[in-house]
Design a protein around this motif. Structure first.
Motif, short mmCIF file in Angstrom:
data_model
loop_
_atom_site.label_atom_id
_atom_site.label_comp_id
_atom_site.label_asym_id
_atom_site.label_seq_id
_atom_site.Cartn_x
_atom_site.Cartn_y
_atom_site.Cartn_z
N THR A 116 -17.99 50.99 101.36
CA THR A 116 -18.61 50.00 102.24
C THR A 116 -19.97 50.49 102.71
N HIS A 117 -20.03 51.74 103.12
CA HIS A 117 -21.27 52.34 103.61
C HIS A 117 -22.32 52.37 102.51
N GLU A 118 -21.92 52.76 101.30
CA GLU A 118 -22.86 52.88 100.19
C GLU A 118 -23.41 51.52 99.77
N THR A 151 -23.62 48.82 101.63
CA THR A 151 -24.48 48.34 102.71
C THR A 151 -25.82 49.05 102.70
N ASP A 201 -28.46 45.91 109.18
CA ASP A 201 -27.70 46.23 107.97
C ASP A 201 -26.52 45.27 107.85
N VAL A 209 -23.35 44.93 107.05
CA VAL A 209 -22.10 45.65 106.78
C VAL A 209 -21.00 44.70 106.35
N ARG A 258 -12.95 50.41 106.40
CA ARG A 258 -14.06 49.46 106.50
C ARG A 258 -14.41 49.16 107.95
N VAL A 289 -16.52 51.78 109.71
CA VAL A 289 -17.95 51.69 109.38
C VAL A 289 -18.62 50.66 110.26
N LEU A 325 -26.63 51.36 110.07
CA LEU A 325 -25.49 52.20 109.71
C LEU A 325 -25.58 53.56 110.41
N PHE A 337 -22.96 58.88 107.64
CA PHE A 337 -21.59 58.82 107.16
C PHE A 337 -20.75 59.99 107.65
N VAL A 370 -19.01 58.73 110.59
CA VAL A 370 -17.88 57.89 110.20
C VAL A 370 -16.69 58.77 109.82
#
Length: 336
Positions: A104-106, A108, A142, A144, A177, A180, A206, A209, A212
């Motif tokens: 999800t992070h990548e 976004t 962002d 997300v 998810r 994040v 964001l 990570f 997170v």
């Protein structure tokens, strides 16, 4: 109305309508196309690898250190199936959650970079004003939710059936998810007379990570054991069951964890025998306690490494450092 003006008006309306469709549905033809699907697939795999790397980073100084001695798992990333992670333990729950979070992070992040066709800025609907520090939503937040949807499309759709393991996987994927999203940070830019900052425009960005991963590690230690009854996950408390925890709040597991102190090839655990720990990463006391907690002896040896030291700023734009020896120790768990 002049013809040129009418043409520009039509173009503006078409573009505006198109942006609204993209922002509301987040699924343009380009996203559904074969090229974009391949692009997203590669991003998903990158996210899966990143998730495992962060898992290893978070647990490198714990008894379970996220080591998975199974080469097949890397070919299947980020799809974790029963053949690679056969037991639904809290460790498997964490791997699912951090992998889903990383993907999800990548996605976004790549969206922010403009690398994914059809993905634009998120629309933040809430408007807020504070009397002492006025601000409003603006800029490019962002998206997300786009990252969540695409992650769900690639990962959750692979879960078929209505059994305990499927419910376990889906629950922990969702937790990752949601972490994040809940970790998004507010960034702002000042407007107005220089230095006054009478108004700020803010957007959502964001979090790093690593932050997170730290949050997921916190809830790993409070994971809840559940059972699967009436096609639902139900929390087990004192041999009784009740409705399962809300999807975004807790990691859940079905199976008790094995003893990670001893080697266990079926779960990919190498055991603590021969495990090393460095004092420049964590305290020597922590290193020794890892061995002691597994009822093992420990051996500590001193080493030196050369590091930069006594650094000075040299006008105009250089930093000059000396090279100095620095001592550190390596603790190894042994059988005696």
């Amino acid at each position: 109305m002049k013809l040129s003006t009418a043409i520009w008006l039509v173009l503006f309306l078409c573009v505006s309508e198109r942006l609204c469709i993209v922002r509301s549905e987040r699924s343009s033809r380009s996203i559904k196309g074969e090229e974009s699907f391949k692009l997203l697939s590669s991003i998903v795999k990158e996210g899966g690898q990143r998730g495992l790397q962060e898992c290893e980073n978070q647990f490198k100084n714990e008894i379970w250190n996220c080591t998975v001695n199974n080469k097949a798992i890397f070919r299947e990333l980020p799809i974790f199936v029963k053949t690679t992670l056969p037991y639904a333990t809290r460790e498997t729950a964490f791997i699912h959650a951090i992998s889903s979070a990383a993907i999800t992070h990548e996605i976004t992040f790549q969206c922010r970079q403009g690398k994914i066709p059809g993905c634009t800025c998120a629309i933040v609907k809430k408007q807020r004003r504070v009397t002492t520090d006025d601000w409003q939503w603006g800029g490019c937040s962002d998206d997300v939710r786009f990252g969540e949807r695409e992650t769900r499309r690639f990962i959750d759709r692979l879960e078929n059936g209505n059994d305990a393991r499927t419910a376990f996987n889906l629950h922990n994927n969702e937790v990752g998810r949601k972490i994040v999203r809940s970790s998004l940070k507010k960034e702002c830019k000042c407007h107005g007379v220089t230095g006054s900052c009478s108004m700020k425009t803010c957007w959502r960005r964001l979090a790093n990570f690593n932050d997170v991963g730290s949050k997921l590690k916190e809830i790993y230690f409070t994971a809840t054991q559940v059972s699967f009854k009436n096609n639902k996950l139900q929390e087990r408390i004192n041999k009784k069951t009740r409705a399962g925890p809300k999807r975004e709040r807790k990691l859940v597991y079905l199976d008790s964890s094995p003893d990670y102190c001893v080697r266990n090839d079926s779960v990919g655990a190498p055991g603590m025998l021969g495990r090393t720990c460095r004092s420049d990463e964590v305290s020597t006391t922590k290193c020794k306690s890892l061995c002691n907690s597994c009822k093992m002896w420990h051996q500590t040896q001193e080493y030196y490494k050369i590091v930069k030291c006594k650094c000075e700023f040299v006008w105009c734009c250089n930093v000059k450092c000396q090279m100095c020896p620095e001592r550190y120790s390596v603790t190894t768990c042994s059988s005696g």
